[in-house]
Design an enzyme around this catalytic site. Sequence first.
Site, PDB file in Angstrom:
ATOM      1  N   ARG A 126      -8.140  -2.398  -1.198  1.00 49.33           N
ATOM      2  CA  ARG A 126      -7.889  -1.232  -0.339  1.00 49.33           C
ATOM      3  C   ARG A 126      -8.262   0.087  -1.027  1.00 49.33           C
ATOM      4  NH1 ARG A 126      -2.181  -2.191   2.479  1.00 49.33           N
ATOM      5  NH2 ARG A 126      -2.950  -0.486   3.802  1.00 49.33           N
ATOM      6  N   GLY A 176       0.838  -1.203   0.000  1.00 44.28           N
ATOM      7  CA  GLY A 176       0.000   0.000   0.000  1.00 44.28           C
ATOM      8  C   GLY A 176       0.868   1.246   0.000  1.00 44.28           C
ATOM      9  N   ASP A 187       0.564  -0.074  13.150  1.00 47.09           N
ATOM     10  CA  ASP A 187       0.952  -1.410  12.677  1.00 47.09           C
ATOM     11  C   ASP A 187       1.171  -2.400  13.827  1.00 47.09           C
ATOM     12  OD1 ASP A 187       0.767  -0.581  10.064  1.00 47.09           O
ATOM     13  OD2 ASP A 187       2.891  -0.067   9.891  1.00 47.09           O
ATOM     14  N   ARG A 235       1.173  -9.470   9.058  1.00 43.13           N
ATOM     15  CA  ARG A 235       1.127  -9.230  10.508  1.00 43.13           C
ATOM     16  C   ARG A 235       0.194 -10.211  11.227  1.00 43.13           C
ATOM     17  NH1 ARG A 235       4.566  -4.983  10.611  1.00 43.13           N
ATOM     18  NH2 ARG A 235       4.240  -3.467   8.978  1.00 43.13           N
ATOM     19  N   LYS A 265      -6.422  -2.132   6.475  1.00 43.38           N
ATOM     20  CA  LYS A 265      -5.028  -2.534   6.221  1.00 43.38           C
ATOM     21  C   LYS A 265      -4.982  -3.745   5.294  1.00 43.38           C
ATOM     22  CE  LYS A 265      -3.294   0.718   8.541  1.00 43.38           C
ATOM     23  NZ  LYS A 265      -2.502   1.730   7.853  1.00 43.38           N
ATOM     24  N   SER A 286      -2.951   9.565   8.315  1.00 45.86           N
ATOM     25  CA  SER A 286      -2.299   8.631   7.394  1.00 45.86           C
ATOM     26  C   SER A 286      -1.021   9.232   6.817  1.00 45.86           C
ATOM     27  CB  SER A 286      -3.246   8.269   6.246  1.00 45.86           C
ATOM     28  OG  SER A 286      -2.503   7.705   5.191  1.00 45.86           O
TER      29      SER A 286
HETATM   30  C1  S3P Z   1       2.994   3.682   6.306  1.00 46.58           C
HETATM   31  C2  S3P Z   1       1.924   4.286   6.905  1.00 46.58           C
HETATM   32  C3  S3P Z   1       0.851   3.552   7.585  1.00 46.58           C
HETATM   33  C4  S3P Z   1       1.288   2.116   7.926  1.00 46.58           C
HETATM   34  C5  S3P Z   1       1.990   1.437   6.778  1.00 46.58           C
HETATM   35  C6  S3P Z   1       3.221   2.227   6.367  1.00 46.58           C
HETATM   36  C7  S3P Z   1       3.991   4.523   5.611  1.00 46.58           C
HETATM   37  O1  S3P Z   1      -0.279   3.493   6.748  1.00 46.58           O
HETATM   38  O2  S3P Z   1       0.163   1.361   8.313  1.00 46.58           O
HETATM   39  O3  S3P Z   1       2.381   0.124   7.138  1.00 46.58           O
HETATM   40  O4  S3P Z   1       5.107   4.031   5.322  1.00 46.58           O
HETATM   41  O5  S3P Z   1       3.694   5.699   5.347  1.00 46.58           O
HETATM   42  P1  S3P Z   1      -1.367   4.691   6.700  1.00 46.58           P
HETATM   43  O6  S3P Z   1      -0.700   5.894   6.213  1.00 46.58           O
HETATM   44  O7  S3P Z   1      -2.433   4.212   5.752  1.00 46.58           O
HETATM   45  O8  S3P Z   1      -1.883   4.800   8.108  1.00 46.58           O
END
Ligand code: S3P
Length: 444
Positions: free
Chosen positions: A125, A97, A322, A399, A349, A170
């Site tokens: 997602r 993601g 996380d 996870r 997630k 986020s």
């Molecule tokens: C991340 C931000 C988080 C986290 C992901 C990594 C990042 O997601 O859950 O594992 O590297 O910016 P969100 O921005 O959707 O909360």
Amino acid sequence: MGRRLFINSRYNSFKKTISIDGDKSISIRSLLLGSQAYGKTFIENILLSEDIINSINCLKKLGIKIFLKKKNCYIYGKGLNGFDYKKNIVLNAGNSGTFARLILGLLVKSPYSIKLIGDKSLSRRDFERVISPLQKVGVNFEVNKKKTLPLKMIGSPFINPINYYENRGSAQCKSTVMLAALNSPGQTVIRAKKSRDHTENIFKYLGIPIIIKKNKNNDEIKVRGQKLFKSFKYKVPSDPSSCAFFIVLTLLSKNCELKIKNVNVNKSRIGYIEILNKMGAKISVRNTKIKYGEKLADILVKSQSTLKKINCPPNLNSNLIDEFLILFLVAAKANGVSSFSNLGELNKKESPRLKLGSKLLNQLGIKTKLTKDSIKIFGNPGINLRKTIDIKNYYKDHRIFMTSVIAALTFGGKWKISDIDSYKSSFPSFLKIIKKLGYKFKLV
Ligand code: S3P
């Protein structure tokens, strides 16, 4: 269903020092920025997980030369927007993601349509969260009604600096807009709810014009675009989210001690240490130093026989987003009823983690009270399972897999866990370290 892991919970005691794989968020950011710098960037200790390999392959498709020599990575950037755009480029982000969302921020000037795809989990997602600000920047999207992958985007030669309010907490949304700002004329202004600040830190390290004003609940970030920057040297610290599994394993075992070296202890990432210490753990963070704009330290933890409930303050949620699954496990072994709230994001997630976390605890005989965005966990410190637990990791969530393994090693019982290959997306050394600490398991 993929290979499964079989574990018979058995007493084990260890006193060890370990190193953990490189940070996933920082590995992806250093690759993305290396692709936009002029010249040869050198990144040490990059995470060699599937998410990173997919990210590298996508950047190569955009014409960036990248070479890996074990954990050393060399990137030959051609400056801002120095991609070789071609017709019909398809980028496959796999399970990541972070890469899928952040790369869109760098493609705002693409003259051709680019297709972005991902695996089954990534394809469910939400992308509306980055589509909406990028449309304001000037990007056009072709996407289904649900705003999920696959999508097609086409950039514009006329990019606008925008004012953007990020209200989910986020870091991915914030960072996507920050990366888009690199190619925008003038100043992009972001007001963002607190979240991990690695993009801010690497911008500062590279001399990209950025001004940050930290308020109590949000940060105001101003980025001035179109400033070229030179190639750089970087060393990725160890991932605190990966460390969390071994910290909890030590904590919930008997007579164990663990030292983990050179961990990224950025405040926006170690909210879980604050929570665990409030629950009665004595985790210490030592030898703190700043390297490449990030804070590193060694972490020391010992087993702790009594832990107490926690009422987790929601303002810490994005600092431990996380780590909720592994914290739920600790709450299951603590005295009293723990509560976690405002957790709608957790179901968005790699899998619906709030629901699946509750289901996992119920399978172990732990009572929970679940709502759409909160959970209460009724702890049972004396729990010692004598049954067989079968975990079907349908979403192949890394996870969920790693949390289940830690539960298997600390809750008793015989365990069968699928889908074992999932952990390779973020933490390829996970099972090797389990073995190094003296545990036995079988893969079938
Ligand atoms: C991340 C931000 C988080 C986290 C992901 C990594 C990042 O997601 O859950 O594992 O590297 O910016 P969100 O921005 O959707 O909360």
